[in-house]
Design an enzyme around this catalytic site. Sequence first.
Site, PDB file in Angstrom:
ATOM      1  N   GLY A  12     -18.806  -7.498 -19.167  1.00  0.00           N
ATOM      2  CA  GLY A  12     -18.614  -7.380 -20.611  1.00  0.00           C
ATOM      3  C   GLY A  12     -19.616  -6.425 -21.229  1.00  0.00           C
ATOM      4  CG  ASP A  13     -21.822  -7.342 -23.710  1.00  0.00           C
ATOM      5  OD1 ASP A  13     -21.166  -7.666 -24.702  1.00  0.00           O
ATOM      6  OD2 ASP A  13     -22.487  -8.148 -23.029  1.00  0.00           O
ATOM      7  CD  GLU A  14     -17.568  -4.100 -19.603  1.00  0.00           C
ATOM      8  OE1 GLU A  14     -17.102  -4.433 -20.719  1.00  0.00           O
ATOM      9  OE2 GLU A  14     -17.534  -4.846 -18.615  1.00  0.00           O
ATOM     10  CE  LYS A  16     -14.485  -5.553 -23.505  1.00  0.00           C
ATOM     11  NZ  LYS A  16     -15.780  -5.608 -22.819  1.00  0.00           N
ATOM     12  CE  LYS A  18     -17.918   6.248 -28.242  1.00  0.00           C
ATOM     13  NZ  LYS A  18     -19.007   7.175 -28.169  1.00  0.00           N
ATOM     14  N   GLY A  40     -17.738  -9.526 -28.814  1.00  0.00           N
ATOM     15  CA  GLY A  40     -18.301  -8.804 -29.956  1.00  0.00           C
ATOM     16  C   GLY A  40     -18.036  -7.333 -29.730  1.00  0.00           C
ATOM     17  CG  HIS A  41     -14.553  -5.875 -28.820  1.00  0.00           C
ATOM     18  ND1 HIS A  41     -13.222  -5.895 -28.508  1.00  0.00           N
ATOM     19  CD2 HIS A  41     -15.175  -6.494 -27.780  1.00  0.00           C
ATOM     20  CE1 HIS A  41     -13.051  -6.500 -27.339  1.00  0.00           C
ATOM     21  NE2 HIS A  41     -14.223  -6.881 -26.889  1.00  0.00           N
ATOM     22  CB  THR A  42     -20.398  -2.795 -31.356  1.00  0.00           C
ATOM     23  OG1 THR A  42     -20.860  -4.118 -31.091  1.00  0.00           O
ATOM     24  CG2 THR A  42     -21.282  -2.154 -32.407  1.00  0.00           C
ATOM     25  CB  THR A 129     -20.792 -17.085 -26.702  1.00  0.00           C
ATOM     26  OG1 THR A 129     -19.462 -17.611 -26.664  1.00  0.00           O
ATOM     27  CG2 THR A 129     -20.881 -15.851 -25.818  1.00  0.00           C
ATOM     28  CD  GLN A 224     -14.626 -12.411 -23.275  1.00  0.00           C
ATOM     29  OE1 GLN A 224     -13.447 -12.594 -23.023  1.00  0.00           O
ATOM     30  NE2 GLN A 224     -15.090 -12.523 -24.505  1.00  0.00           N
ATOM     31  CB  THR A 239     -15.202 -15.995 -20.231  1.00  0.00           C
ATOM     32  OG1 THR A 239     -14.823 -16.618 -21.462  1.00  0.00           O
ATOM     33  CG2 THR A 239     -14.146 -14.986 -19.793  1.00  0.00           C
ATOM     34  N   GLY A 332     -24.402   6.943 -20.681  1.00  0.00           N
ATOM     35  CA  GLY A 332     -25.167   7.857 -19.824  1.00  0.00           C
ATOM     36  C   GLY A 332     -26.421   8.315 -20.534  1.00  0.00           C
ATOM     37  CB  SER A 412     -19.361   7.006 -24.259  1.00  0.00           C
ATOM     38  OG  SER A 412     -19.998   6.606 -25.437  1.00  0.00           O
TER      39      SER A 412
HETATM   40  P1  IMP Z   1     -18.122 -18.295 -22.965  1.00  0.00           P
HETATM   41  O1  IMP Z   1     -16.889 -17.551 -22.663  1.00  0.00           O
HETATM   42  O2  IMP Z   1     -18.613 -18.103 -24.363  1.00  0.00           O
HETATM   43  O3  IMP Z   1     -18.095 -19.736 -22.596  1.00  0.00           O
HETATM   44  O4  IMP Z   1     -19.273 -17.668 -22.029  1.00  0.00           O
HETATM   45  C1  IMP Z   1     -19.173 -17.704 -20.619  1.00  0.00           C
HETATM   46  C2  IMP Z   1     -19.977 -16.565 -20.017  1.00  0.00           C
HETATM   47  O5  IMP Z   1     -19.372 -15.334 -20.378  1.00  0.00           O
HETATM   48  C3  IMP Z   1     -21.426 -16.483 -20.501  1.00  0.00           C
HETATM   49  O6  IMP Z   1     -22.219 -15.949 -19.460  1.00  0.00           O
HETATM   50  C4  IMP Z   1     -21.344 -15.484 -21.637  1.00  0.00           C
HETATM   51  O7  IMP Z   1     -22.577 -14.849 -21.872  1.00  0.00           O
HETATM   52  C5  IMP Z   1     -20.307 -14.533 -21.092  1.00  0.00           C
HETATM   53  N1  IMP Z   1     -19.562 -13.855 -22.145  1.00  0.00           N
HETATM   54  C6  IMP Z   1     -18.583 -14.357 -22.913  1.00  0.00           C
HETATM   55  N2  IMP Z   1     -18.120 -13.415 -23.755  1.00  0.00           N
HETATM   56  C7  IMP Z   1     -18.817 -12.299 -23.504  1.00  0.00           C
HETATM   57  C8  IMP Z   1     -18.768 -10.979 -24.025  1.00  0.00           C
HETATM   58  O8  IMP Z   1     -17.949 -10.628 -24.893  1.00  0.00           O
HETATM   59  N3  IMP Z   1     -19.664 -10.090 -23.499  1.00  0.00           N
HETATM   60  C9  IMP Z   1     -20.515 -10.432 -22.506  1.00  0.00           C
HETATM   61  N4  IMP Z   1     -20.591 -11.649 -21.993  1.00  0.00           N
HETATM   62  C10 IMP Z   1     -19.743 -12.577 -22.473  1.00  0.00           C
END
Ligand code: IMP
Length: 423
Positions: A12-14, A16, A18, A40-42, A129, A224, A239, A332, A412
């Site tokens: 996650g947090d790559e 997406k 943007k 959390g899509h920024t 989360t 994710q 998740t 990068g 990017s």
């Molecule tokens: P949950 O889906 O909130 O229960 O979280 C399960 C796992 O997935 C935890 O390690 C979270 O930190 C991770 N996780 C859930 N959503 C995201 C995301 O959007 N970005 C990164 N990690 C995530």
Amino acid sequence: MAVDLLLGLQWGDEGKGKIVDVLTKDYDIIARFQGGPNAGHTLEFDGIKHVLHTIPSGIFHKNAMNIVGNGVVIDPVIFKKELDALDAFNIDIKSKLLISRKAHLILPTHRLLDAASETSKGKAKIGSTLKGIGPTYMDKTGRNGMRIGDLELSNWKEKYRALANKHEAMIGFYNVDIQYDLKELESEFFNSIKLLKTLTFIDSEEYLYQAQKSGKKILAEGAQGSLLDIDFGTYPFVTSSNTTAAGACTGLGVAPNKIGDVKGIFKAYTTRVGSGPFPTELFDKDGETMGRVGNEFGATTGRPRRCGWLDLVALKYAVNVNGVTELMMMKGDVLSGFKKLKVCTAYKYKGETISHLPYNIESENVTPIYTEMKGWSEDLTKMTKVEELPATLIDYIDFLEKELEVPIKIVSVGPDRTQTIHR
Ligand code: IMP
């Protein structure tokens, strides 16, 4: 018309959000297919940073319709906050956002159950989360959940009460100290549902079928990343949804033979938030530099992200599971200034060298084997053309393309919409 997919290939947090925003001009419909407000899509443009949790990242473009698909779980309270935050930007949300009747609702007690479950796990906690995602998907597969379509029934509050009562009893089973005021949580919940009900609920699978038939271009937006997938991720530290390509079929009702391009996003290094294995994690100043320069803090929880070198074994696995047809490399620019870069190309596992992801990648089982590459020192953030990119970065990209056997189409070089180089 085929449906293209855009997926995160790591934890996650790559980036997406943007990239969806950058690509939306080429699409008529952007559809989220799984996850919920754990995402959390920024997006950044015109000097403003926006963070979306449930609303698809095409919402800022006039041309696109945005759909929250059946595979998504929706917390009306967080959804209201997202809508309130968009108020200032003059977006005609009601005509640009449609919600699947089959999407499930996150109840306040789902959030409490998440907290109770995590607390009871102690050191073995997932690092959730705490947005109630796991308990909501449990109710979905357990055939107890509440769906958006239920809100159109006159007796939906009775259904709510029965489920919330059951949850309260379940919280008791965990035998942990969770403080809460359900009356207050419910008042916020019911208030938010009023706003939710002013939006249009649809049978999104039918809408998307007709849209495909009439030649509309559709982009399915993942949340994710592949290594958090409930089946293919680093279980149990994952998740609760299928974040991989197949999740777009079940989360939108799109047939597998209607999937077109599979666009996979990865960072030039690796990050992970929450618990769980991470073979290339760094505990030194290189990891600290990636975190600081890359501003690696969770967009939903603000938690610092763990950082490490790029793991090609894990990335290749994600490319294969998803059938990725094109890649996008993010951040990068964050690696500028590293004299040497390491890329993990294999693991030492049970005394052998392997290049596939084994069942268990806990650090006691897996030692990364690295290839070292020359870094670059130039500031990439103002570059707009491939020709401007430093030769050592091109070498890095060429190396990754050769290993992954998929072209890298976007590089990017910063968070803003404009800091995007197409190849
Ligand atoms: P949950 O889906 O909130 O229960 O979280 C399960 C796992 O997935 C935890 O390690 C979270 O930190 C991770 N996780 C859930 N959503 C995201 C995301 O959007 N970005 C990164 N990690 C995530």
